[in-house]
Design a protein around this motif. Structure first.
Motif, PDB file in Angstrom:
ATOM      1  N   PRO A 113       0.847  -1.205   0.000  1.00  0.00           N
ATOM      2  CA  PRO A 113       0.000   0.000   0.000  1.00  0.00           C
ATOM      3  C   PRO A 113       0.875   1.245   0.000  1.00  0.00           C
ATOM      4  CG  PRO A 113       0.047  -1.002   2.178  1.00  0.00           C
ATOM      5  CD  PRO A 113       0.731  -1.969   1.253  1.00  0.00           C
ATOM      6  N   ALA A 114       0.306   2.341  -0.418  1.00  0.00           N
ATOM      7  CA  ALA A 114       1.068   3.590  -0.448  1.00  0.00           C
ATOM      8  C   ALA A 114       1.488   3.984   0.965  1.00  0.00           C
ATOM      9  CB  ALA A 114       0.231   4.694  -1.079  1.00  0.00           C
ATOM     10  N   PHE A 115       2.670   4.569   1.067  1.00  0.00           N
ATOM     11  CA  PHE A 115       3.150   5.044   2.363  1.00  0.00           C
ATOM     12  C   PHE A 115       2.272   6.199   2.831  1.00  0.00           C
ATOM     13  CE2 PHE A 115       5.975   7.942   4.812  1.00  0.00           C
ATOM     14  CZ  PHE A 115       6.186   7.111   5.899  1.00  0.00           C
ATOM     15  N   ARG A 116       1.834   6.126   4.079  1.00  0.00           N
ATOM     16  CA  ARG A 116       0.986   7.170   4.646  1.00  0.00           C
ATOM     17  C   ARG A 116       1.813   8.022   5.600  1.00  0.00           C
ATOM     18  NH1 ARG A 116      -4.921   4.442   5.937  1.00  0.00           N
ATOM     19  NH2 ARG A 116      -5.292   3.582   3.856  1.00  0.00           N
ATOM     20  N   PRO A 117       2.155   9.224   5.191  1.00  0.00           N
ATOM     21  CA  PRO A 117       3.054  10.046   6.007  1.00  0.00           C
ATOM     22  C   PRO A 117       2.358  10.692   7.193  1.00  0.00           C
ATOM     23  CG  PRO A 117       2.387  11.255   4.058  1.00  0.00           C
ATOM     24  CD  PRO A 117       1.793   9.873   3.921  1.00  0.00           C
ATOM     25  N   VAL A 118       3.159  11.051   8.181  1.00  0.00           N
ATOM     26  CA  VAL A 118       2.719  11.839   9.331  1.00  0.00           C
ATOM     27  C   VAL A 118       3.532  13.132   9.312  1.00  0.00           C
ATOM     28  CG1 VAL A 118       2.572  11.945  11.844  1.00  0.00           C
ATOM     29  CG2 VAL A 118       2.173   9.776  10.666  1.00  0.00           C
ATOM     30  N   ALA A 198      17.869  12.141   6.773  1.00  0.00           N
ATOM     31  CA  ALA A 198      18.221  13.458   7.299  1.00  0.00           C
ATOM     32  C   ALA A 198      17.066  14.418   7.060  1.00  0.00           C
ATOM     33  CB  ALA A 198      19.492  13.997   6.649  1.00  0.00           C
ATOM     34  N   LEU A 199      16.827  15.260   8.046  1.00  0.00           N
ATOM     35  CA  LEU A 199      15.769  16.259   7.912  1.00  0.00           C
ATOM     36  C   LEU A 199      16.232  17.439   7.070  1.00  0.00           C
ATOM     37  CD1 LEU A 199      12.900  17.078   8.805  1.00  0.00           C
ATOM     38  CD2 LEU A 199      13.924  18.153  10.815  1.00  0.00           C
ATOM     39  N   SER A 200      17.536  17.728   7.103  1.00  0.00           N
ATOM     40  CA  SER A 200      18.065  18.894   6.384  1.00  0.00           C
ATOM     41  C   SER A 200      19.137  18.494   5.382  1.00  0.00           C
ATOM     42  CB  SER A 200      18.627  19.914   7.377  1.00  0.00           C
ATOM     43  OG  SER A 200      17.620  20.379   8.240  1.00  0.00           O
ATOM     44  N   ASP A 201      18.914  17.400   4.680  1.00  0.00           N
ATOM     45  CA  ASP A 201      19.791  16.973   3.601  1.00  0.00           C
ATOM     46  C   ASP A 201      21.119  16.432   4.127  1.00  0.00           C
ATOM     47  OD1 ASP A 201      20.497  16.539   0.879  1.00  0.00           O
ATOM     48  OD2 ASP A 201      19.345  18.310   0.334  1.00  0.00           O
ATOM     49  N   PHE A 202      22.052  16.200   3.203  1.00  0.00           N
ATOM     50  CA  PHE A 202      23.370  15.661   3.498  1.00  0.00           C
ATOM     51  C   PHE A 202      24.431  16.586   2.905  1.00  0.00           C
ATOM     52  CE2 PHE A 202      20.409  12.195   3.521  1.00  0.00           C
ATOM     53  CZ  PHE A 202      20.839  11.334   4.513  1.00  0.00           C
ATOM     54  N   LEU A 217      20.206   7.111   0.664  1.00  0.00           N
ATOM     55  CA  LEU A 217      20.011   8.370   1.382  1.00  0.00           C
ATOM     56  C   LEU A 217      18.587   8.865   1.156  1.00  0.00           C
ATOM     57  CD1 LEU A 217      23.298  10.353   0.557  1.00  0.00           C
ATOM     58  CD2 LEU A 217      22.871   8.763   2.443  1.00  0.00           C
ATOM     59  N   PHE A 218      17.931   9.251   2.247  1.00  0.00           N
ATOM     60  CA  PHE A 218      16.577   9.793   2.173  1.00  0.00           C
ATOM     61  C   PHE A 218      16.521  11.119   2.925  1.00  0.00           C
ATOM     62  CE2 PHE A 218      15.970   5.228   1.693  1.00  0.00           C
ATOM     63  CZ  PHE A 218      15.032   5.138   0.666  1.00  0.00           C
ATOM     64  N   ARG A 219      15.934  12.120   2.297  1.00  0.00           N
ATOM     65  CA  ARG A 219      15.668  13.385   2.981  1.00  0.00           C
ATOM     66  C   ARG A 219      14.221  13.371   3.459  1.00  0.00           C
ATOM     67  NH1 ARG A 219      16.780  16.835  -0.846  1.00  0.00           N
ATOM     68  NH2 ARG A 219      14.640  16.946  -1.604  1.00  0.00           N
ATOM     69  N   ILE A 220      14.013  13.653   4.749  1.00  0.00           N
ATOM     70  CA  ILE A 220      12.674  13.648   5.329  1.00  0.00           C
ATOM     71  C   ILE A 220      12.029  15.009   5.083  1.00  0.00           C
ATOM     72  CG2 ILE A 220      11.336  13.398   7.449  1.00  0.00           C
ATOM     73  CD1 ILE A 220      13.564  11.612   8.514  1.00  0.00           C
ATOM     74  N   GLU A 221      11.007  15.024   4.244  1.00  0.00           N
ATOM     75  CA  GLU A 221      10.298  16.267   3.963  1.00  0.00           C
ATOM     76  C   GLU A 221       9.350  16.590   5.120  1.00  0.00           C
ATOM     77  OE1 GLU A 221      11.361  17.824   1.542  1.00  0.00           O
ATOM     78  OE2 GLU A 221      12.121  16.402   0.072  1.00  0.00           O
ATOM     79  N   LEU A 222       8.965  17.853   5.220  1.00  0.00           N
ATOM     80  CA  LEU A 222       8.106  18.266   6.328  1.00  0.00           C
ATOM     81  C   LEU A 222       6.708  17.660   6.247  1.00  0.00           C
ATOM     82  CD1 LEU A 222       9.096  22.029   6.755  1.00  0.00           C
ATOM     83  CD2 LEU A 222       9.902  20.030   8.032  1.00  0.00           C
ATOM     84  N   GLY A 224       6.291  14.628   5.816  1.00  0.00           N
ATOM     85  CA  GLY A 224       6.442  13.278   6.340  1.00  0.00           C
ATOM     86  C   GLY A 224       6.804  12.236   5.309  1.00  0.00           C
ATOM     87  N   VAL A 225       7.107  12.641   4.087  1.00  0.00           N
ATOM     88  CA  VAL A 225       7.459  11.690   3.033  1.00  0.00           C
ATOM     89  C   VAL A 225       8.973  11.706   2.827  1.00  0.00           C
ATOM     90  CG1 VAL A 225       7.177  11.046   0.621  1.00  0.00           C
ATOM     91  CG2 VAL A 225       5.254  12.015   1.882  1.00  0.00           C
ATOM     92  N   PRO A 226       9.678  10.597   3.076  1.00  0.00           N
ATOM     93  CA  PRO A 226      11.110  10.544   2.783  1.00  0.00           C
ATOM     94  C   PRO A 226      11.348  10.553   1.272  1.00  0.00           C
ATOM     95  CG  PRO A 226      10.515   8.912   4.441  1.00  0.00           C
ATOM     96  CD  PRO A 226       9.232   9.412   3.834  1.00  0.00           C
ATOM     97  N   ALA A 227      12.214  11.454   0.829  1.00  0.00           N
ATOM     98  CA  ALA A 227      12.537  11.565  -0.595  1.00  0.00           C
ATOM     99  C   ALA A 227      13.861  10.867  -0.865  1.00  0.00           C
ATOM    100  CB  ALA A 227      12.622  13.036  -1.003  1.00  0.00           C
ATOM    101  N   ALA A 228      13.869   9.962  -1.831  1.00  0.00           N
ATOM    102  CA  ALA A 228      15.097   9.257  -2.205  1.00  0.00           C
ATOM    103  C   ALA A 228      16.058  10.232  -2.878  1.00  0.00           C
ATOM    104  CB  ALA A 228      14.771   8.102  -3.139  1.00  0.00           C
ATOM    105  N   LEU A 229      17.320  10.207  -2.448  1.00  0.00           N
ATOM    106  CA  LEU A 229      18.305  11.158  -2.964  1.00  0.00           C
ATOM    107  C   LEU A 229      19.349  10.518  -3.865  1.00  0.00           C
ATOM    108  CD1 LEU A 229      18.994  13.380   0.195  1.00  0.00           C
ATOM    109  CD2 LEU A 229      17.358  13.758  -1.659  1.00  0.00           C
ATOM    110  N   ASN A 230      19.385   9.195  -3.935  1.00  0.00           N
ATOM    111  CA  ASN A 230      20.365   8.556  -4.813  1.00  0.00           C
ATOM    112  C   ASN A 230      19.783   7.257  -5.364  1.00  0.00           C
ATOM    113  OD1 ASN A 230      20.476   6.914  -2.555  1.00  0.00           O
ATOM    114  ND2 ASN A 230      22.630   7.303  -2.089  1.00  0.00           N
ATOM    115  N   GLY A 231      20.551   6.629  -6.244  1.00  0.00           N
ATOM    116  CA  GLY A 231      20.064   5.417  -6.887  1.00  0.00           C
ATOM    117  C   GLY A 231      19.809   4.282  -5.918  1.00  0.00           C
ATOM    118  N   ALA A 232      20.663   4.166  -4.896  1.00  0.00           N
ATOM    119  CA  ALA A 232      20.467   3.103  -3.910  1.00  0.00           C
ATOM    120  C   ALA A 232      19.149   3.284  -3.166  1.00  0.00           C
ATOM    121  CB  ALA A 232      21.640   3.089  -2.924  1.00  0.00           C
ATOM    122  N   ALA A 233      18.786   4.538  -2.884  1.00  0.00           N
ATOM    123  CA  ALA A 233      17.515   4.806  -2.207  1.00  0.00           C
ATOM    124  C   ALA A 233      16.336   4.493  -3.126  1.00  0.00           C
ATOM    125  CB  ALA A 233      17.463   6.255  -1.746  1.00  0.00           C
TER     126      ALA A 233
END
Length: 241
Positions: A113-118, A198-202, A217-222, A224-233
């Motif tokens: 199911p789709a990720f449900r952010p908080v 990371a909440l504020s990038d790398f 690597l994932f950046r946590i957006e406000l 609540g959705v983690p954004a993938a920052l590289n191919g491994a993510a």
């Protein structure tokens, strides 16, 4: 949020307010709302521990038990109040009457199911989001690594589950090369996958090293959705645990 709140009185200043616990996403897709106790006295939070910050709740749809953040609410006087939750488990739906069994269908992959952010409003929310995302990926037994052999991170927080160790930087500073390498070395020692949030990038150095080591690597957006920052993510998010 649920539509009906429960009254919560602050034991510090006696101010009363309504509180509605958030709904968290079970891996089956159904919302899970911690069953707060109506009229029970709230407790001021003076210190934190993993055991006190999480509560086990059973999904009423599928019966799966999982740990979710302990309901808390802030008071205007500055106190943070922990809301009691009923400890009895919610029984899953019972089986219906026996019926003739049809031929077994051919097994087909069931999409997640789709990720449900908080929404993220604090450092604790950022760590909670990372834990929820790891659980959504398929790591069911996510817990704080402080109490385990993985130990405390030099900075930020660490989460662990079977097969994974995650570093979470929930502050306003970017996660550094040292943060990444310390987490990766610890994961390598325990022969598990390393993931970093990371909440504020790398920092650029951390991103470059992560590409070399294959660390997601994932950046946590406000929101609540983690954004993938590289191919491994991207690969981890697509395939899951």
């Amino acid at each position: 949020m649920t539509t009906d709140g429960v009254p919560v009185r602050c034991p510090v200043c006696r101010h009363e307010q309504a509180y509605a616990p958030p709904a968290f996403p079970c891996s089956c897709g159904a919302p899970v709302v911690p069953p707060v106790v109506y009229g029970a006295a709230a407790t001021p939070v003076t210190e934190r521990s993993w055991a006190d910050d999480w509560v086990t709740v059973r999904c009423g749809a599928c019966g799966r038990e999982a740990d979710w953040p302990q309901p808390e609410v802030g008071c205007a006087c500055g106190a943070v109040l922990r809301i009691p939750v009923r400890t009895e488990a919610v029984s899953p739906p019972g089986p219906g009457p026996a019926a003739p069994q049809p031929p077994a269908p051919v097994a087909v992959p069931v999409p997640r199911p789709a990720f449900r952010p908080v929404p993220v409003r604090s450092a604790r929310d950022a760590v909670t989001t990372a834990a929820l995302y790891l659980r959504w990926l398929g790591y069911a037994d996510v817990r704080d690594a402080v109490a385990g052999p993985e130990g405390r991170a030099p900075s930020g927080a660490r989460l662990t589950a079977r097969g994974v160790l995650a570093h979470v930087e929930p502050s306003a500073r970017p996660a550094s090369l040292r943060d990444l390498e310390c987490a990766w070395l610890t994961a390598l020692t325990h022969e598990v996958t390393c993931v970093c949030f990371a909440l504020s990038d790398f920092t650029p150095e951390a991103c470059e090293r992560a590409a070399e080591l294959g660390v997601p690597l994932f950046r946590i957006e406000l929101d609540g959705v983690p954004a993938a920052l590289n191919g491994a993510a991207d690969e981890l998010a697509a395939r899951g645990a």
